[in-house]
Design a protein around this motif. Structure first.
Motif, PDB file in Angstrom:
ATOM      1  N   ASP A  84     -14.427  -3.337   3.503  1.00 38.22           N
ATOM      2  CA  ASP A  84     -13.945  -2.073   2.936  1.00 38.22           C
ATOM      3  C   ASP A  84     -12.533  -1.735   3.412  1.00 38.22           C
ATOM      4  O   ASP A  84     -12.029  -0.663   3.169  1.00 38.22           O
ATOM      5  N   ASN A  85     -11.880  -2.648   4.134  1.00 33.40           N
ATOM      6  CA  ASN A  85     -10.506  -2.395   4.592  1.00 33.40           C
ATOM      7  C   ASN A  85      -9.501  -2.687   3.488  1.00 33.40           C
ATOM      8  O   ASN A  85      -9.786  -3.447   2.564  1.00 33.40           O
ATOM      9  N   ASP A  86      -8.285  -2.087   3.656  1.00 34.95           N
ATOM     10  CA  ASP A  86      -7.198  -2.428   2.728  1.00 34.95           C
ATOM     11  C   ASP A  86      -6.725  -3.852   3.016  1.00 34.95           C
ATOM     12  O   ASP A  86      -6.420  -4.619   2.113  1.00 34.95           O
ATOM     13  N   VAL A  87      -6.638  -4.158   4.309  1.00 32.42           N
ATOM     14  CA  VAL A  87      -6.189  -5.496   4.691  1.00 32.42           C
ATOM     15  C   VAL A  87      -7.353  -6.159   5.434  1.00 32.42           C
ATOM     16  O   VAL A  87      -7.755  -5.695   6.504  1.00 32.42           O
ATOM     17  N   ILE A  88      -7.916  -7.190   4.806  1.00 32.15           N
ATOM     18  CA  ILE A  88      -9.098  -7.835   5.390  1.00 32.15           C
ATOM     19  C   ILE A  88      -8.642  -9.067   6.178  1.00 32.15           C
ATOM     20  O   ILE A  88      -7.924  -9.930   5.650  1.00 32.15           O
ATOM     21  N   VAL A  89      -9.025  -9.104   7.443  1.00 32.06           N
ATOM     22  CA  VAL A  89      -8.564 -10.173   8.323  1.00 32.06           C
ATOM     23  C   VAL A  89      -9.734 -11.086   8.653  1.00 32.06           C
ATOM     24  O   VAL A  89     -10.783 -10.623   9.098  1.00 32.06           O
ATOM     25  N   ASP A  90      -9.522 -12.386   8.412  1.00 29.07           N
ATOM     26  CA  ASP A  90     -10.596 -13.346   8.684  1.00 29.07           C
ATOM     27  C   ASP A  90     -10.408 -13.904  10.085  1.00 29.07           C
ATOM     28  O   ASP A  90      -9.838 -14.964  10.286  1.00 29.07           O
ATOM     29  N   ASP A  91     -10.848 -13.124  11.083  1.00 31.13           N
ATOM     30  CA  ASP A  91     -10.616 -13.514  12.480  1.00 31.13           C
ATOM     31  C   ASP A  91     -11.768 -12.961  13.297  1.00 31.13           C
ATOM     32  O   ASP A  91     -11.947 -11.743  13.393  1.00 31.13           O
ATOM     33  N   PRO A  92     -12.598 -13.809  13.906  1.00 26.73           N
ATOM     34  CA  PRO A  92     -13.792 -13.342  14.630  1.00 26.73           C
ATOM     35  C   PRO A  92     -13.463 -12.462  15.837  1.00 26.73           C
ATOM     36  O   PRO A  92     -14.335 -11.785  16.354  1.00 26.73           O
ATOM     37  N   PHE A  93     -12.197 -12.456  16.267  1.00 25.16           N
ATOM     38  CA  PHE A  93     -11.829 -11.642  17.430  1.00 25.16           C
ATOM     39  C   PHE A  93     -11.360 -10.240  17.028  1.00 25.16           C
ATOM     40  O   PHE A  93     -10.930  -9.472  17.873  1.00 25.16           O
ATOM     41  N   VAL A  94     -11.390  -9.980  15.736  1.00 23.50           N
ATOM     42  CA  VAL A  94     -10.940  -8.673  15.245  1.00 23.50           C
ATOM     43  C   VAL A  94     -12.178  -7.840  14.903  1.00 23.50           C
ATOM     44  O   VAL A  94     -13.124  -8.342  14.282  1.00 23.50           O
TER      45      VAL A  94
ATOM     46  N   LEU B 217       0.830  -1.203   0.000  1.00 19.33           N
ATOM     47  CA  LEU B 217       0.000   0.000   0.000  1.00 19.33           C
ATOM     48  C   LEU B 217       0.858   1.243   0.000  1.00 19.33           C
ATOM     49  O   LEU B 217       2.014   1.216   0.428  1.00 19.33           O
ATOM     50  N   ASP B 218       0.250   2.301  -0.413  1.00 17.41           N
ATOM     51  CA  ASP B 218       0.977   3.568  -0.474  1.00 17.41           C
ATOM     52  C   ASP B 218       0.562   4.439   0.696  1.00 17.41           C
ATOM     53  O   ASP B 218      -0.589   4.865   0.776  1.00 17.41           O
ATOM     54  N   GLY B 219       1.427   4.704   1.645  1.00 20.33           N
ATOM     55  CA  GLY B 219       1.174   5.662   2.723  1.00 20.33           C
ATOM     56  C   GLY B 219       0.463   5.111   3.925  1.00 20.33           C
ATOM     57  O   GLY B 219       0.978   5.199   5.026  1.00 20.33           O
ATOM     58  N   SER B 220      -0.717   4.527   3.779  1.00 20.92           N
ATOM     59  CA  SER B 220      -1.417   4.036   4.963  1.00 20.92           C
ATOM     60  C   SER B 220      -2.269   2.831   4.614  1.00 20.92           C
ATOM     61  O   SER B 220      -2.526   2.556   3.436  1.00 20.92           O
ATOM     62  N   ALA B 221      -2.694   2.088   5.665  1.00 21.99           N
ATOM     63  CA  ALA B 221      -3.489   0.892   5.454  1.00 21.99           C
ATOM     64  C   ALA B 221      -4.488   0.753   6.580  1.00 21.99           C
ATOM     65  O   ALA B 221      -4.142   0.931   7.743  1.00 21.99           O
ATOM     66  N   SER B 222      -5.718   0.437   6.241  1.00 24.44           N
ATOM     67  CA  SER B 222      -6.706   0.147   7.270  1.00 24.44           C
ATOM     68  C   SER B 222      -6.815  -1.366   7.391  1.00 24.44           C
ATOM     69  O   SER B 222      -6.727  -2.096   6.403  1.00 24.44           O
TER      70      SER B 222
END
Lengths: 423, 319
Positions: free
Chosen positions: B33-43, B22-27
């Motif tokens: 709708d995130n840049d980095v999608i995490v498949d973790d129910p605790f997140v 990514l350039d500059g920042s990452a959600s």
């Protein structure tokens, strides 16, 4: 049932006695007289381990002076090594029991003097050997039975020993150790010590008891503990006999392709046998020499004073590599060679090397263990093999027990020089 | 300044499961709708934001997570925290790290493991190792036989040995299968045969040394050569079975062999046989002509030996 069998047995003996020729019958008659005259001077020695209700060792002792009895060292050696755990007393024929204390020992000849708080007539010690064949009567407590008298004849001194013994044809049994063997007129010829079975029994010459009594009377050794006396006696024994062996030189004998050291008849009993198994691809000759003296330098073990064995091995059929494998097996074989472990010695330490024995190159492994109670004494084990033979060789074992290292070293040097190839 | 960041989401074993550049920042979060999608129910759906400043500092901002965001050593990151390049961070049960495009990578590894493995896996390797072993073993067995040497004796011995090899290689193959999915039985069998075959001439040389110069030094040489051969064997097996780097593999192999030797030694010390020192002093014999055997003089040997024994036994008696 049991009672009837004993009765029958007694009857057989009695009948046999009735048919015996008169001299033997006369001897048996003397036995009766000996027993009734002297049994009161003889007692049963019992050595107890603390807390045990029954004796650990049973032997016999007899009065040799006022308040002093003689017995074998091996009967009371537990009490010498571990007086806090072992105590000894003597049961006289009148049923009275008295505490005893060991006051002097002659360990190499297997004698001990005991002091007793009671007196009985001392037996006379003979100052000369009787004629060969003279009838002798031995008193003692065979197999812990009641005091018995055993009849036999005198057969003179035994060869192959450092300390002399007499051969007696009576049947000595365990428990009679330390008892007196006397002539018909009651003078003690020797002290019962051991048996090789079948009327082959051995006595310590009475003259040794007199010597021990003289030493004790002179106060020799008073300042030292009994163990110190034992240690010094073995040092002296090795001094004397190694001195003789080394100064006379060990004779050598031919065995297969080799000359090997053998023994002087006076000290060593040597024999040779061929080991020839049809399935084996080799032939072996075994030559063995040993002294029949046994030494008690630890509480629980007795070892031959000196012995050595040679195996001459040769093979026409094995290749040199295979022969060396065979040779190695003979060299490494320890079965029956080393005494077991004991609390009174360290374990073995060994040194090894290829050595030029003068007439042959030898592999020598020299091992020794130290006696911890008698710290100048060592048991030494030497394994040697003549090197360089493609298809023949001699593997030998020398064992010396209860010796100072320096004395053993002298003997080993003499012995290793005795190996030689015969061209 | 470099503002390109790479977010590496790590899998269970610590390897990278996916990367996002990514350039500059990452959600980062569970929502799509995130840049980095995490498949973790605790997140949380929107868990955190990663950004870089002008000077290249990486800042992680917690957007109010339910379970928190943690830095190295379990440190909880507050609303806005500076983290280092490559620090392993955790949100929920997911671990990740942030790299920069300028982050250096480690040098390329030498594929020596592949070569070792390849050596043992070439088509002819197993038959060659087997033949070499059979040849040398037959010679050794013949020289060690003091009774009639028959084919039956040899075959019985060989059968036993081959079964032992099969069990040994099978055990390594099982381990390899568990670690990497492929058993490689043939390679392990080849390695065992090759090393044992090589050990035979080495043993002959060391026993020649101990025959000519019997003593503690040659004992040590024999022991060292045994440890060396054993370590080589384990090292080679490990090379096929695992991806442990060369140096560490050497250390592991040697430690395994040394600890086995140590256990053997301790077992001997705990329950010593009285004849053990005598037994170990009686060495091997080889057919060497007498004139080639170096010897000590009799007196020299006996003096040294009795002195050594005296002081040795003195120590033993004292302890």
């Amino acid at each position: 049932m049991e009672g009837r069998r004993v009765a029958t047995l007694a009857l057989t003996v009695l009948t046999a006695a009735a048919r015996l020729p008169s001299p033997v019958a006369a001897q048996l008659g003397e036995a009766e007289a000996i027993f009734s005259r002297h049994s009161s001077s003889v007692g049963k020695v019992e050595v107890f381990e603390a807390g045990a209700g029954a004796p650990a060792i049973v032997g016999t002792a007899f009065f040799v002076a006022d308040g002093l009895m003689a017995t074998n060292y091996h009967v009371v050696n537990d009490a010498v090594y571990d007086p806090s755990r072992f105590s000894a007393n003597v049961l006289m024929s009148d049923g009275s029991r008295h505490d005893i204390a060991v006051v002097a020992v002659a360990a190499p000849v297997d004698l001990a003097l005991l002091s007793v708080g009671v007196n009985r007539p001392a037996l006379t010690l003979a100052d000369a050997e009787p004629e060969r064949g003279a009838p002798l009567y031995s008193l003692g407590h065979p197999a812990d039975l009641a005091q018995s008298v055993v009849v036999g004849t005198f057969n003179g001194p035994v060869q192959h020993r450092a300390s002399p013994l007499f051969h007696f044809t009576g049947s000595l049994n365990p428990g009679m150790s330390g008892g007196p063997t006397m002539t018909a007129n009651g003078s003690v010829v020797g002290v019962n010590v051991s048996t090789a079975g079948n009327q082959l029994s051995f006595l310590i010459p009475a003259e040794r008891v007199s010597a021990l009594l003289r030493e004790h009377g002179a106060g020799t050794g008073v300042a030292r503990t009994l163990l110190e006396q034992v240690e010094e006696q073995f040092v002296r024994l090795h001094d004397e006999f190694v001195g003789t062996l080394v100064s006379d030189g060990l004779p050598s004998t031919r065995l297969g392709d080799f000359e090997v050291p053998t023994g002087l008849d006076r000290y060593l009993d040597c024999s040779a046998t061929r080991i020839d198994d049809e399935d084996d691809l080799y032939e072996a000759l075994r030559h063995q020499c040993e002294m029949s003296d046994y030494v008690f330098t630890t509480q629980h073990e007795s070892l031959e004073l000196l012995s050595f064995t040679h195996f001459v091995i040769d093979s026409d059929e094995l290749s040199p590599f295979r022969f060396q494998t065979l040779y190695e097996q003979f060299f490494q074989n320890l079965d029956g060679w080393l005494p077991g472990s004991t609390d009174d010695t360290t374990d073995y330490s060994c040194e090894r090397g290829n050595v030029d024995g003068g007439a042959a190159k030898l592999r020598v492994v020299l091992c020794a263990r130290k006696n911890t109670k008698l710290p100048s004494l060592h048991d030494v084990f030497v394994r040697s093999a003549v090197l360089g033979g493609a298809r023949s060789g001699v593997v030998s074992t020398l064992r010396i027990s209860g010796s100072p290292l320096t004395k053993a070293r002298e003997l080993i040097a003499e012995y290793l020089q005795g190996f030689r190839w015969i061209e | 300044m470099d503002r390109v960041i790479i977010v590496e989401v790590l899998g269970r074993e610590g390897s990278v499961s996916h990367r996002v550049r990514l350039d500059g920042s990452a959600s980062v979060g569970r929502a799509y709708d995130n840049d980095v999608i995490v498949d973790d129910p605790f997140v949380d759906p929107h868990a955190l934001v990663i950004s870089t400043s002008e000077d290249g500092t990486i800042v992680v901002r917690d957007l109010g997570t339910t379970n928190g965001v943690f830095g190295p050593g379990g440190r909880r990151l507050t609303e806005s925290s500076v983290v280092g390049v490559g620090d392993v961070l955790r949100v929920g049960r997911t671990r990740f790290r942030v790299m920069l495009s300028s982050t250096p990578v480690p040098p390329t590894l030498d594929d020596e493991q592949g070569r070792l493995s390849a050596l043992a896996s070439r088509g002819l390797a197993l038959p060659i190792a087997l033949l070499a072993f059979l040849a040398l073993w037959s010679i050794t067995s013949y020289s060690n036989e003091i009774d009639d040497f028959t084919v039956a004796v040899l075959l019985t011995e060989l059968l036993g040995l081959l079964v032992a090899f099969a069990i040994w290689a099978g055990a390594w193959a099982l381990g390899t299968r568990l670690a990497s999915g492929r058993a490689k039985f043939g390679e392990h069998a080849t390695i065992a045969l090759a090393v044992v075959t090589a050990a035979m001439p080495v043993a002959l040389v060391t026993s020649l040394f101990s025959f000519l110069w019997p003593g503690d030094v040659t004992d040590l040489v024999s022991l060292a050569s045994g440890i060396g051969i054993g370590s080589l064997l384990v090292y080679w097996h490990l090379g096929v079975a695992s991806r442990i780097p060369r140096l560490r593999r050497g250390v592991v192999a040697t430690s395994i062999v040394l600890s086995l030797v140590g256990v053997g030694y301790l077992a001997g010390t705990i329950d010593p046989e009285p004849e053990a020192p005598v037994q170990s002093a009686l060495g091997a014999f080889l057919p060497v002509p007498a004139e080639l055997i170096p010897t000590a003089g009799l007196d020299e040997f006996l003096d040294d030996a009795t002195n050594e024994l005296a002081s040795d036994l003195e120590d033993k008696a004292a302890s």
